[in-house]
Design a protein around this motif. Structure first.
Motif, PDB file in Angstrom:
ATOM      1  N   ASP A 107     -20.798 -12.883   5.211  1.00 39.40           N
ATOM      2  CA  ASP A 107     -20.599 -12.713   3.772  1.00 39.40           C
ATOM      3  C   ASP A 107     -21.933 -12.593   3.040  1.00 39.40           C
ATOM      4  O   ASP A 107     -22.083 -11.776   2.122  1.00 39.40           O
ATOM      5  CB  ASP A 107     -19.815 -13.900   3.201  1.00 39.40           C
ATOM      6  N   ARG A 109     -24.763 -11.476   4.235  1.00 39.53           N
ATOM      7  CA  ARG A 109     -25.321 -10.138   4.499  1.00 39.53           C
ATOM      8  C   ARG A 109     -24.620  -9.080   3.659  1.00 39.53           C
ATOM      9  O   ARG A 109     -25.280  -8.211   3.070  1.00 39.53           O
ATOM     10  CB  ARG A 109     -25.199  -9.792   5.983  1.00 39.53           C
ATOM     11  N   ASN A 110     -23.298  -9.153   3.576  1.00 36.94           N
ATOM     12  CA  ASN A 110     -22.559  -8.172   2.778  1.00 36.94           C
ATOM     13  C   ASN A 110     -22.970  -8.244   1.306  1.00 36.94           C
ATOM     14  O   ASN A 110     -23.149  -7.204   0.652  1.00 36.94           O
ATOM     15  CB  ASN A 110     -21.054  -8.400   2.928  1.00 36.94           C
ATOM     16  N   GLU A 111     -23.109  -9.460   0.791  1.00 32.36           N
ATOM     17  CA  GLU A 111     -23.526  -9.620  -0.604  1.00 32.36           C
ATOM     18  C   GLU A 111     -24.927  -9.048  -0.817  1.00 32.36           C
ATOM     19  O   GLU A 111     -25.189  -8.371  -1.813  1.00 32.36           O
ATOM     20  CB  GLU A 111     -23.494 -11.100  -0.991  1.00 32.36           C
ATOM     21  N   SER A 114     -24.835  -5.258  -0.794  1.00 32.17           N
ATOM     22  CA  SER A 114     -24.205  -4.690  -1.991  1.00 32.17           C
ATOM     23  C   SER A 114     -25.156  -4.707  -3.184  1.00 32.17           C
ATOM     24  O   SER A 114     -25.057  -3.863  -4.079  1.00 32.17           O
ATOM     25  CB  SER A 114     -22.927  -5.457  -2.335  1.00 32.17           C
ATOM     26  N   ARG A 121     -29.211  -2.520   7.506  1.00 30.65           N
ATOM     27  CA  ARG A 121     -28.283  -3.623   7.790  1.00 30.65           C
ATOM     28  C   ARG A 121     -29.000  -4.690   8.606  1.00 30.65           C
ATOM     29  O   ARG A 121     -29.296  -4.482   9.779  1.00 30.65           O
ATOM     30  CB  ARG A 121     -27.079  -3.100   8.553  1.00 30.65           C
ATOM     31  N   GLN A 177     -19.448  -8.078  14.028  1.00 33.09           N
ATOM     32  CA  GLN A 177     -20.224  -8.589  12.893  1.00 33.09           C
ATOM     33  C   GLN A 177     -21.438  -9.395  13.340  1.00 33.09           C
ATOM     34  O   GLN A 177     -22.436  -9.471  12.613  1.00 33.09           O
ATOM     35  CB  GLN A 177     -19.334  -9.462  11.996  1.00 33.09           C
TER      36      GLN A 177
END
Length: 232
Positions: A107, A109-111, A114, A121, A177
């Motif tokens: 989460d 990393r995704n935040e 974004s 990545r 992931q």
């Protein structure tokens, strides 16, 4: 031909330079939030359950500081440790507890991505400490586990925990992931042999894990924590 690790690093934007790792997660927690309860011996692994927002924020701080690889808050984690701390009702329930800790890093990393759309990545390594890291006596730095701790005992511990991790990584929300496995602060050649044997056992069972590295604690120049030459 590039190695698997080189290909992973290239996807993370690491080409022609050293990769930047995070580090000192548990100590940062203790310094930044002294009010947190770390008495269960799980350090960040326990905080990930009780205060996941705090752990997610620290993951993001490392990413914002330029880390190419962040490690999950699972260094002290084990099914037995979760049960002893009252975090999991039984060893079967530990799968979901560890999975939730792994997902915090995902989460974060995704935040981060974004909010930083031009970045590559970053990689996530599932952190697993030595058996000494679960004993709460600093023996991960010395390898002095006592005469009752045999290589067979240590191998069984690592095999059970690697199987726990493998089950977590098969959960739909975690598939593809977690990029790496970091088996950390290994202090002795005996434990190294036990870890390698456990990994070989997984391979024989056709249990797949991401690429794995082993890192060591050191006592003197050229020697692991227990005193054996690293080149042995």
């Amino acid at each position: 031909m590039a190695s698997t690790l080189e290909r992973l690093l290239a996807r993370a934007g690491v080409v022609g330079r050293p990769a930047i790792l995070d580090g000192g997660f548990g100590q940062l927690l203790a310094d930044e939030a002294p009010e947190l309860d770390l008495s269960d011996g799980l350090w960040a692994s326990g905080v990930a359950v009780r205060s996941p927002g705090m752990v997610r924020a620290i993951h993001r701080r490392f990413l914002e500081a330029g880390a190419d690889i962040i490690s999950t808050a699972t260094y002290q984690a084990s099914a037995q440790g979760y049960v002893a701390a009252g975090i999991a009702a039984d060893e079967a329930a530990a799968d979901n507890v560890m999975a939730a800790a792994l997902e915090i890093a995902v989460d974060a990393r995704n935040e981060h991505m974004s909010r930083t759309p031009v970045c590559s990545r970053p990689l996530i390594a599932a952190s697993l400490g030595s058996i000494g890291a679960t004993l709460s006596n600093l023996s991960e730095y010395t390898g002095d586990y006592g005469h009752g701790m045999t290589e067979t005992n240590i191998r069984k511990f690592h095999l059970q925990r690697l199987l726990l991790l493998a089950r977590c990584l098969q959960m739909p929300r975690l598939r593809e992931q977690i990029d790496l496995v970091a088996i950390e602060t290994i202090p002795s050649l005996m434990e190294t042999s036990a870890v390698v044997s456990a990994l070989h056992d997984l391979s024989q069972r056709r249990v797949e894990l991401p690429p794995t590295w082993i890192s060591f604690t050191a006592s003197t120049d050229g020697c692991v924590g227990h005193g054996e030459p690293i080149e042995a």
